[in-house]
Design an enzyme around this catalytic site. Structure first.
Site, PDB file in Angstrom:
ATOM      1  N   HIS A 108      -6.561   9.242  -1.171  1.00 31.45           N
ATOM      2  CA  HIS A 108      -7.473   9.221   0.078  1.00 31.45           C
ATOM      3  C   HIS A 108      -6.664   9.921   1.132  1.00 31.45           C
ATOM      4  CE1 HIS A 108      -5.231   5.457  -0.308  1.00 31.45           C
ATOM      5  NE2 HIS A 108      -4.837   5.676   0.975  1.00 31.45           N
ATOM      6  N   HIS A 163       0.863  -1.206   0.106  1.00 36.13           N
ATOM      7  CA  HIS A 163       0.008  -0.019  -0.009  1.00 36.13           C
ATOM      8  C   HIS A 163       0.834   1.369  -0.113  1.00 36.13           C
ATOM      9  CE1 HIS A 163      -3.767   2.372   0.629  1.00 36.13           C
ATOM     10  NE2 HIS A 163      -3.250   2.646   1.593  1.00 36.13           N
ATOM     11  N   ASP A 168       0.785   5.273  -0.283  1.00 35.54           N
ATOM     12  CA  ASP A 168       0.372   6.469  -0.332  1.00 35.54           C
ATOM     13  C   ASP A 168       0.997   7.523  -1.148  1.00 35.54           C
ATOM     14  OD1 ASP A 168      -2.069   6.121   1.468  1.00 35.54           O
ATOM     15  OD2 ASP A 168      -0.684   5.509   2.996  1.00 35.54           O
ATOM     16  N   ASP A 212      -8.332   1.564   1.224  1.00 36.67           N
ATOM     17  CA  ASP A 212      -8.236   2.402   2.285  1.00 36.67           C
ATOM     18  C   ASP A 212      -9.131   3.745   2.353  1.00 36.67           C
ATOM     19  OD1 ASP A 212      -6.584   3.017   4.720  1.00 36.67           O
ATOM     20  OD2 ASP A 212      -5.385   4.154   3.707  1.00 36.67           O
TER      21      ASP A 212
END
Length: 1017
Positions: A419, A35, A37, A150
């Protein structure tokens, strides 16, 4: 971003579970992922250096060593940066082979994993199109599954968009903790979602909700103090360690530890299997910032998987590396009948009783505003460049330079949809990074707009600008030229505001005719003036206006043009403590639609009457504040994500001043709210503009309000509270991403009821009763709630600090001392009347005319012979259809999939020049089924006729939402449901004139590639 506190329950029982027989082992799909970001705590540059580049380098190398290994790549921004700046030719060859074999799988495929609560439809589609275009052009692949693990809550719009893009299944994770617990117990984590009440089964999609462990591998192992299954440890910033030793590296898998690891993993698999209907378990292997050292990861998991499979009869489990498509294929082949979910969303989102993730709806108001401004500017520039290319393919604006400018802004707008971007949940330095990228790209597109406006004919610019206006004998003053562009495919008559530094001005159009205008002292500055101009523009048209300035008040009609000089009346400051008797002295402000009454005893709004039905609604507007706790020892806190208040809101001011400026184009009411009675400067303000549209063609129903808020005191959260006499029973309606409206009944909870009744408002919110509806339309996302009957409150600004160690460690503070100036438009009327208005109003607020001054005030140039003006032809759609996109993407691939794949797999040089001739067109039906007797009907249009103002349409191909599928070849999986309705793919195809005729049904978004022939210029 991982904020997941889950304790792995180590169960001491073994059992076999499955739909096809008790003796069959549980089939486990281990899905390796990282993951990553695109922002959050660290900037993109910091992440690329510390770990992200290493993820793709090491994953590529390790997958190439063993055929059974898999990896899913999700966010495209990091991959594209790696591909363009880091990957060697060897890496690129390996990636192409891995993608071809399906062992490296691109999931979602957008630039980012976009937020679902505060993002706008336009920008969600943009960031998906950016990523999908790159993937299809480069590898010939089209993502078919999502991995939305997420985002903080799940919108009902997202599954609709993914279905339109050709996805076969959707995956979500973050939903209310109590709801997820219930769904787990009842084995209802998987369902078929019909996200649109109008599109229904046409765009339904199978949806998998992750269980309580979410997307991270359970880290607790009973035999070690270190986390389990994270053999590469935790990423280090700013630099990777030179010796390759990272903190918290898991205990290696050895002969001594393999059984304990296997037992822990199998127990977790069996716990999860009990929550699903089939004997297939999705087991995510990874978490935030993982697989930067894929060698150590796979070299430990390989023997663990081998050991479990060698003992599968004992364990009752088989384990395999898998891509997400392999997991969903297995679920699809189970051939079960799935439960249906309608158009309900999963918002808001709470992680525990006192943690409602509703604060981020309003965090970083400035960033939210700039992101939407950038999106609006991009839309305008895309439409203008598309017209320019068709009309002047060999014009003086260099096409590669223009596309570079557009691509930079596409990238920046896409990036901030992450996000932890537009949500406002990032660290201050990352927020600054997003703003910097947006502002730099906007400056570039500003240059492009200027070039497109001024250079199409390659004419002498001073001559074309000044030829019409100067007459002998008229006193020559300073003058300025302004171009105004309408980026919408509707004719508009509206008021624009140009800030000027002179008290007197006259305005003329490009034929030299005077234009209705009004000038007055600016609301935000004592040294500038607001010049309001009434403009009439056709769809996708621009016009030039001349403004003549003077330092002296105007006398005599010829010199003044048709400009009214408006003067204000200031009313005495009123103190809240003196509000003993109110409503005695009411002051009316009228236009053709409304009568607004202001109370001179309070300087607040008192009521609004909508005149068509002669219905008066009592209404006040003012500012209230929630006080937040900043000490974790004292109770629940508010932060970037979470809204938690010490109690009910309190009035945020002690005195109010009012100034009313009556006008002939617009009347303006300015209300100034003072924190303390004797403060010199106000803290909050409301500027309400009432269009005085008698005989001008302006629509009078739109009340435009601009607010000023701040700087705030620390740990305060400010709301605009509109209190009315409407009997809405605290039921609210808010939009999901500007696409559809959601009913939000007030719900009571054991804890945190106030915060859990806040909802995201991206474009629109309204309350209503049997007679009336009050609509608010926004230029950026906010949080909104109805905490009392007849009340509509909008959270506009937050400033917070707390001592939570996690927030302090990552510098996730929201000590936002900025002054913010958001805009809301207000519409009041009957339900029927407002239903025909609010969708278009929201789009017109988002896509206001582009105003471009093309010179500074200066002395007139020498008069030259007038040239006949030739305005571009307008492009006009019916009122219930919206031109969602008109752009030149530039991606170069054959529309024929087989041809494109053969080119990719040929091994030839794959560097391709952009395609400047393919135009991407999207048209959206704005209305729901049954919303309006006329406007909700399907609309049939001939696109050749509609687009003739741009050029002659030669070829029209219908495509999927992001353009990568020919719609005739798109066959999405048909999941079985109780009502047995199937996904339908009926679309225009074949050749001939009927190809250009399209029928667009309620809420449809139709996407086309268009090729034009000769232009009409």
């Amino acid at each position: 971003m991982a904020v997941i506190a889950v304790t792995v329950l180590v169960l001491c029982y073994f059992y076999s579970y499955g739909v096809t027989g008790e003796n069959e082992p549980i089939q486990t799909f281990v899905i390796p992922h990282s993951h990553m970001d695109v922002g959050w705590v660290y900037t993109i540059q910091e992440s690329m250096h510390a770990y992200a580049a290493n993820v793709y380098t090491s994953v590529t190398e390790e997958l190439s060593k063993a055929k059974d290994r898999r990896f899913i790549a999700v966010e495209q921004e990091f991959f594209r940066l790696w591909w363009d700046t880091v990957a060697t030719n060897t890496h690129k060859r390996q990636v192409r082979q891995l993608v071809k074999e399906g062992r490296l799988e691109f999931i979602i495929g957008g630039q980012v994993m976009h937020d679902e609560a505060v993002t706008d439809l336009d920008d969600e589609i943009l960031q998906m199109t950016e990523g999908h275009g790159f993937l299809y052009e480069t590898f010939g692949v089209r993502p078919q599954f999502s991995w939305h693990v997420d985002p903080f809550g799940a919108s009902a719009t997202t599954p609709v968009l993914f279905a339109l893009a050709g996805f076969n299944a959707h995956l979500i994770s973050r939903i209310d903790y109590d709801l997820k617990d219930t769904m787990q117990k009842e084995k209802k984590l998987q369902f078929v979602w019909r996200g649109s009440p109008s599109l229904k089964e046409k765009q339904q999609i199978f949806t998998h909700t992750m269980d309580q462990f979410s997307y991270c591998t359970p880290s607790h192992v009973p035999f070690s103090n270190s986390s389990g299954f994270y053999w590469n440890g935790v990423a280090l910033f700013p630099d990777p360690p030179k010796d390759g030793v990272y903190p918290n590296m898991s205990l290696p898998v050895t002969k001594e530890t393999v059984h304990a690891y296997a037992q822990t993993m199998v127990e977790n698999i069996k716990q999860r299997a009990a929550w699903f209907r089939t004997n297939h378990v999705l087991w995510p292997w990874g978490c935030d910032k993982q697989f930067y050292n894929s060698s150590v990861q796979f070299n430990n998991m390989d023997p663990l998987i081998k050991y479990i499979n060698q003992n599968s009869k004992e364990f009752g489990v088989t384990v395999q590396y898998a891509s997400l498509s392999e997991y969903f294929q297995a679920i699809y082949q189970s051939n079960l009948v799935w439960e249906l979910r309608g158009s309900e969303d999963f918002l808001p989102y709470s992680t525990e009783p006192h943690q409602a993730w509703t604060g981020f709806y309003a965090s970083r108001n400035v960033l939210k505003g700039v992101a939407r401004q950038a999106s609006s500017q991009l839309h305008a520039a895309e439409t203008l460049f598309a017209r320019y290319r068709i009309s002047f393919p060999d014009g003086p604006v260099a096409k590669d330079w223009a596309l570079d400018k557009l691509r930079a802004l596409r990238w920046a707008v896409s990036e901030v949809q992450h996000h932890d971007g537009i949500t406002g949940t990032e660290s201050p330095k990352v927020a600054d990074m997003y703003l910097q990228h947006l502002m730099q790209a906007m400056m570039g597109v500003e240059e492009l707009l200027a070039a497109l406006f001024l250079l199409p004919h390659n004419l002498d610019i001073p001559r074309i600008l000044s030829s019409h206006y100067h007459r002998k004998g008229v006193h020559q003053t300073l003058e300025q030229h302004v171009i105004v562009y309408n980026p919408l495919a509707w004719n508009i008559t509206t008021i624009i505001n140009v800030t000027v530094t002179f008290p007197t001005a006259a305005v003329f159009d490009d034929d030299g005719h005077p234009v209705l205008a009004q000038i007055q002292r600016s609301a935000q500055s004592n040294v500038t003036y607001d010049l309001f101009i009434v403009v009439d523009l056709g769809g996708l048209q621009h016009r030039k206006y001349l403004i003549k300035f003077s330092d002296k008040p105007c006398s005599g009609r010829p010199k003044c043009g048709w400009t009214y000089e408006a003067k204000g009346v200031l009313f005495e400051r009123r103190h809240v403590q003196e509000w003993t008797k109110t409503g005695r002295r009411l002051l009316p402000v009228l236009n053709e639609c409304y009568k607004l009454m202001f109370d001179q005893d309070t300087n607040l709004l008192h009521s609004i009457t909508y005149l068509k039905e002669k219905r008066r609604v009592r209404m006040t507007q003012d500012f209230w504040e929630y006080h937040a706790n900043g000490d974790v020892q004292a109770g629940p806190i508010s932060d970037n994500y979470i809204f938690s208040t010490n109690g009910s809101a309190v009035r945020a001011y002690k005195a109010v001043e009012m100034e009313i400026i009556p006008g002939k184009i617009v009347s303006e009411i300015r209300q100034y709210f003072y924190r303390e009675e004797n403060d010199k400067n106000y803290t909050y303000s409301i500027t309400t503009r009432v269009p005085e549209c008698f005989g001008t063609g302006l629509r009078c129903h739109r009340l435009e309000q601009t607010y000023s808020l701040g700087p705030l005191h620390l740990n305060t959260e400010i709301v605009l509270r509109t209190s009315t006499a409407l009997h809405n029973n605290r039921t609210l309606y808010t939009d999901d991403n500007g696409y559809q409206m959601m009913k939000r009944p007030y719900r009571k909870f054991t804890n945190n009821t106030l915060a859990r009744n806040y909802f995201p408002m991206v474009r629109t919110a309204y309350i209503e009763d049997d007679l009336s509806r009050l609509v608010l339309i926004s230029d950026r996302a906010h949080g909104v709630s109805s905490q009392a009957n007849g009340q509509l409150e909008v959270m506009l600004h937050r400033r917070l600090w707390n001592n939570l160690a996690w927030n302090l460690g990552y510098n996730l503070t929201l000590n936002d001392s900025s002054v913010v100036r958001p805009t809301l438009w207000m519409v009041l009327g009957s339900i029927g009347a407002t239903s025909t208005l609010y969708q278009k109003e929201a789009i017109e607020l988002q896509h206001r005319p582009v105003i471009m001054p093309i010179d500074q005030p200066q002395k007139p140039r020498q008069e030259k012979e007038p040239r006949g003006s030739s305005p571009v032809r307008s492009v006009i759609l019916p009122p219930n259809l919206h031109l969602l996109s008109l752009s030149i993407p530039g991606w170069n691939y054959s529309s024929n999939h087989d041809v494109h794949l053969s080119h990719i797999h040929s091994g030839k040089d794959l560097h391709m020049e952009p395609d400047y001739d393919r135009v991407l067109l999207r048209i959206m039906h704005l209305f729901e089924e049954g919303e309006d007797p006329e406007l909700s009907k399907p609309v049939t249009i001939n696109l050749k006729d509609v687009l003739q103002g741009i050029g002659e349409v030669k070829v029209l191909e219908e495509r999927s939402l992001t353009g990568t599928w020919d719609i005739t070849s798109l066959q999405r999986w048909k999941w079985k449901t109780a009502d047995n309705l199937e996904t339908k793919n009926k679309r225009c195809q074949a050749c001939g004139e009927e190809t250009f005729t399209v029928t667009i049904s309620p809420k449809e978004i139709r996407t086309f590639f268009v090729h034009f022939g000769s232009s009409n210029f």
